[in-house]
Motif scaffolding. Structure first.
Motif, PDB file in Angstrom:
ATOM      1  N   ALA A 118     -15.953   1.037 -21.635  1.00 56.42           N
ATOM      2  CA  ALA A 118     -16.705   2.236 -22.050  1.00 56.42           C
ATOM      3  C   ALA A 118     -17.770   2.600 -21.003  1.00 56.42           C
ATOM      4  CB  ALA A 118     -17.302   2.059 -23.445  1.00 56.42           C
ATOM      5  N   GLY A 145     -16.995  -0.024 -18.177  1.00 55.29           N
ATOM      6  CA  GLY A 145     -15.596  -0.041 -17.720  1.00 55.29           C
ATOM      7  C   GLY A 145     -15.285   0.982 -16.649  1.00 55.29           C
ATOM      8  N   TYR A 146     -16.312   1.468 -15.942  1.00 52.71           N
ATOM      9  CA  TYR A 146     -16.051   2.479 -14.907  1.00 52.71           C
ATOM     10  C   TYR A 146     -16.140   1.853 -13.517  1.00 52.71           C
ATOM     11  CZ  TYR A 146     -15.460   5.948 -18.425  1.00 52.71           C
ATOM     12  OH  TYR A 146     -14.946   6.653 -19.497  1.00 52.71           O
ATOM     13  N   ALA A 170     -12.179  -2.301 -23.425  1.00 49.28           N
ATOM     14  CA  ALA A 170     -12.144  -0.935 -23.975  1.00 49.28           C
ATOM     15  C   ALA A 170     -12.130   0.059 -22.822  1.00 49.28           C
ATOM     16  CB  ALA A 170     -13.366  -0.709 -24.871  1.00 49.28           C
ATOM     17  N   MET A 171     -10.951   0.208 -22.178  1.00 54.82           N
ATOM     18  CA  MET A 171     -10.849   1.137 -21.050  1.00 54.82           C
ATOM     19  C   MET A 171      -9.690   2.116 -21.231  1.00 54.82           C
ATOM     20  SD  MET A 171     -12.042  -1.160 -17.762  1.00 54.82           S
ATOM     21  CE  MET A 171     -10.551  -2.025 -17.484  1.00 54.82           C
ATOM     22  N   GLY A 172      -9.122   2.177 -22.454  1.00 58.70           N
ATOM     23  CA  GLY A 172      -8.024   3.107 -22.725  1.00 58.70           C
ATOM     24  C   GLY A 172      -6.680   2.550 -22.270  1.00 58.70           C
ATOM     25  N   ILE A 173      -5.623   3.058 -22.923  1.00 61.53           N
ATOM     26  CA  ILE A 173      -4.243   2.670 -22.585  1.00 61.53           C
ATOM     27  C   ILE A 173      -3.788   3.539 -21.405  1.00 61.53           C
ATOM     28  CG2 ILE A 173      -1.859   2.597 -23.454  1.00 61.53           C
ATOM     29  CD1 ILE A 173      -3.047   2.659 -26.315  1.00 61.53           C
ATOM     30  N   GLY A 196      -9.281   0.124 -26.832  1.00 56.96           N
ATOM     31  CA  GLY A 196      -9.457   1.582 -26.731  1.00 56.96           C
ATOM     32  C   GLY A 196     -10.888   2.047 -26.908  1.00 56.96           C
ATOM     33  N   ASP A 200     -17.168   2.786 -28.476  1.00 62.21           N
ATOM     34  CA  ASP A 200     -17.785   4.083 -28.789  1.00 62.21           C
ATOM     35  C   ASP A 200     -18.072   4.174 -30.291  1.00 62.21           C
ATOM     36  OD1 ASP A 200     -17.666   5.126 -26.116  1.00 62.21           O
ATOM     37  OD2 ASP A 200     -15.528   5.431 -26.395  1.00 62.21           O
ATOM     38  N   LYS A 230      -8.679  14.629 -27.075  1.00 66.95           N
ATOM     39  CA  LYS A 230      -7.686  13.718 -27.660  1.00 66.95           C
ATOM     40  C   LYS A 230      -6.329  14.394 -27.815  1.00 66.95           C
ATOM     41  CE  LYS A 230      -9.703   9.824 -28.590  1.00 66.95           C
ATOM     42  NZ  LYS A 230      -9.167   8.610 -28.055  1.00 66.95           N
ATOM     43  N   LYS A 233      -3.402  12.827 -26.236  1.00 66.46           N
ATOM     44  CA  LYS A 233      -2.857  11.683 -26.951  1.00 66.46           C
ATOM     45  C   LYS A 233      -1.956  12.133 -28.110  1.00 66.46           C
ATOM     46  CE  LYS A 233      -4.441   7.413 -28.859  1.00 66.46           C
ATOM     47  NZ  LYS A 233      -5.236   6.247 -28.659  1.00 66.46           N
TER      48      LYS A 233
HETATM   49  N1  UDP Z   1     -12.951   4.100 -20.269  1.00 62.09           N
HETATM   50  C1  UDP Z   1     -13.421   3.131 -19.388  1.00 62.09           C
HETATM   51  N2  UDP Z   1     -13.047   3.204 -18.083  1.00 62.09           N
HETATM   52  C2  UDP Z   1     -12.229   4.175 -17.603  1.00 62.09           C
HETATM   53  C3  UDP Z   1     -11.731   5.150 -18.524  1.00 62.09           C
HETATM   54  C4  UDP Z   1     -12.109   5.060 -19.859  1.00 62.09           C
HETATM   55  O1  UDP Z   1     -14.152   2.219 -19.770  1.00 62.09           O
HETATM   56  O2  UDP Z   1     -11.934   4.166 -16.410  1.00 62.09           O
HETATM   57  C5  UDP Z   1     -13.344   4.008 -21.685  1.00 62.09           C
HETATM   58  C6  UDP Z   1     -13.871   5.263 -22.333  1.00 62.09           C
HETATM   59  O3  UDP Z   1     -15.245   5.422 -22.033  1.00 62.09           O
HETATM   60  C7  UDP Z   1     -13.607   4.980 -23.799  1.00 62.09           C
HETATM   61  C8  UDP Z   1     -12.349   4.113 -23.761  1.00 62.09           C
HETATM   62  O4  UDP Z   1     -12.197   3.697 -22.409  1.00 62.09           O
HETATM   63  O5  UDP Z   1     -14.652   4.219 -24.350  1.00 62.09           O
HETATM   64  C9  UDP Z   1     -11.067   4.837 -24.122  1.00 62.09           C
HETATM   65  O6  UDP Z   1     -11.151   5.308 -25.388  1.00 62.09           O
HETATM   66  P1  UDP Z   1      -9.936   6.075 -26.059  1.00 62.09           P
HETATM   67  O7  UDP Z   1     -10.319   6.330 -27.462  1.00 62.09           O
HETATM   68  O8  UDP Z   1      -9.515   7.226 -25.192  1.00 62.09           O
HETATM   69  O9  UDP Z   1      -8.815   4.937 -25.981  1.00 62.09           O
HETATM   70  P2  UDP Z   1      -7.317   4.985 -26.450  1.00 62.09           P
HETATM   71  O10 UDP Z   1      -7.094   6.341 -27.049  1.00 62.09           O
HETATM   72  O11 UDP Z   1      -6.500   4.754 -25.218  1.00 62.09           O
HETATM   73  O12 UDP Z   1      -7.193   3.864 -27.421  1.00 62.09           O
END
Ligand code: UDP
Length: 249
Positions: A118, A145-146, A170-173, A196, A200, A230, A233
């Protein structure tokens, strides 16, 4: 290897080549506790419909899904697909709910948790809130996670120094799953799990849908209204449905 043992003990239904766990929430938490006690490294995937749709195009993600130690049905779409294949009683085990239960488990058993992902400040805030919600919850480190994928091993060494038992990413799929696969041996967490947008939610940045909306199985619509980005997605849902309908029962 732990992979084969874990799959033998856990009831599963194969969906699009992935053995998805049919355990309920309590059973899933017990299985994760067992993995920690067992030692070694385990990967847990919280698989939603968009994850399956991405995995159909992305061979690296597909192999993470196929070889993971436990895949939980993270979304209502996945529950629908599993029920269609005969798993009548399966219930959703979402990443955000599972992570919350593991924080409670940590407060009871002392497991060392690390929150990675995040935007800057969010993992810290999520950790703060979870410590208040589950007094004694043993969070040993947090980091945003950036960072570029080129720095994965540098970040992994930083995480490893905290010696976590359970790592939440928690950096997304598919970024989080690829990070876990690349770094699991360096970090050495007994369980690593992609979660994910959960940080947040715990930090309060994103509001979880009201209970009624969740009960009506419309959480995805709630998230879409609050966060139109979203839509990317949600656009994958028809792709997921078409993959499921084409798979023999
Ligand atoms: N995120 C991150 N690094 C990145 C891109 C995204 O840490 O390079 C974080 C973003 O801030 C968020 C999470 O990854 O907190 C992704 O959340 P999302 O609900 O989009 O995840 P998903 O839908 O893939 O489960």
């Amino acid at each position: 290897m732990t992979t084969q043992q874990a799959h033998k003990e856990v009831p599963t239904q194969t969906l699009l080549g992935v053995r998805v766990s049919l355990l309920d929430m309590d059973g899933t938490v017990q299985e994760i506790d067992r993995m920690v006690a067992e030692g070694g490294t385990h990967t847990v995937v919280t698989a939603d419909a968009s994850g399956f749709a991405i995995a159909a195009e992305d061979s690296e993600l597909r192999s993470v899904y196929e070889s993971c130690d436990l895949a939980t049905p993270d979304s209502q779409g996945v529950v629908w697909a599993l029920r269609r294949k005969g798993a009548g009683t399966v219930r959703r085990v979402s990443g955000v709910d599972l992570m919350d239960r593991i924080c409670r488990l940590s407060s009871e058993r002392g497991h060392r948790l690390y929150f990675l992902g995040a935007a800057p400040g969010v993992a810290e805030m999520a950790a703060e809130k979870q410590r208040l919600r589950h007094p004694g919850c043993n969070i040993v480190g947090t980091r945003h996670g950036y960072f570029p994928a080129d720095d994965d091993l540098v970040v992994a060494a930083e995480v490893a120094a905290s010696k976590p038992d359970i790592l939440f990413v928690a950096m997304g799929i598919p970024r989080q799953e690829k990070f876990i696969t690349k770094t699991r041996e360096v970090i050495g967490a007994k369980v690593a799990m992609g979660v994910g947008g959960s940080f947040d939610v715990f930090s309060g940045r994103t509001k979880r849908a009201p209970k009624l909306v969740i009960a009506l199985k419309l959480e995805w619509l709630w998230r879409l209204i609050l966060n139109p980005s979203k839509f990317e997605k949600v656009k994958m849902l028809p792709r997921f449905v078409s993959l499921v309908l084409r798979e023999p029962r």
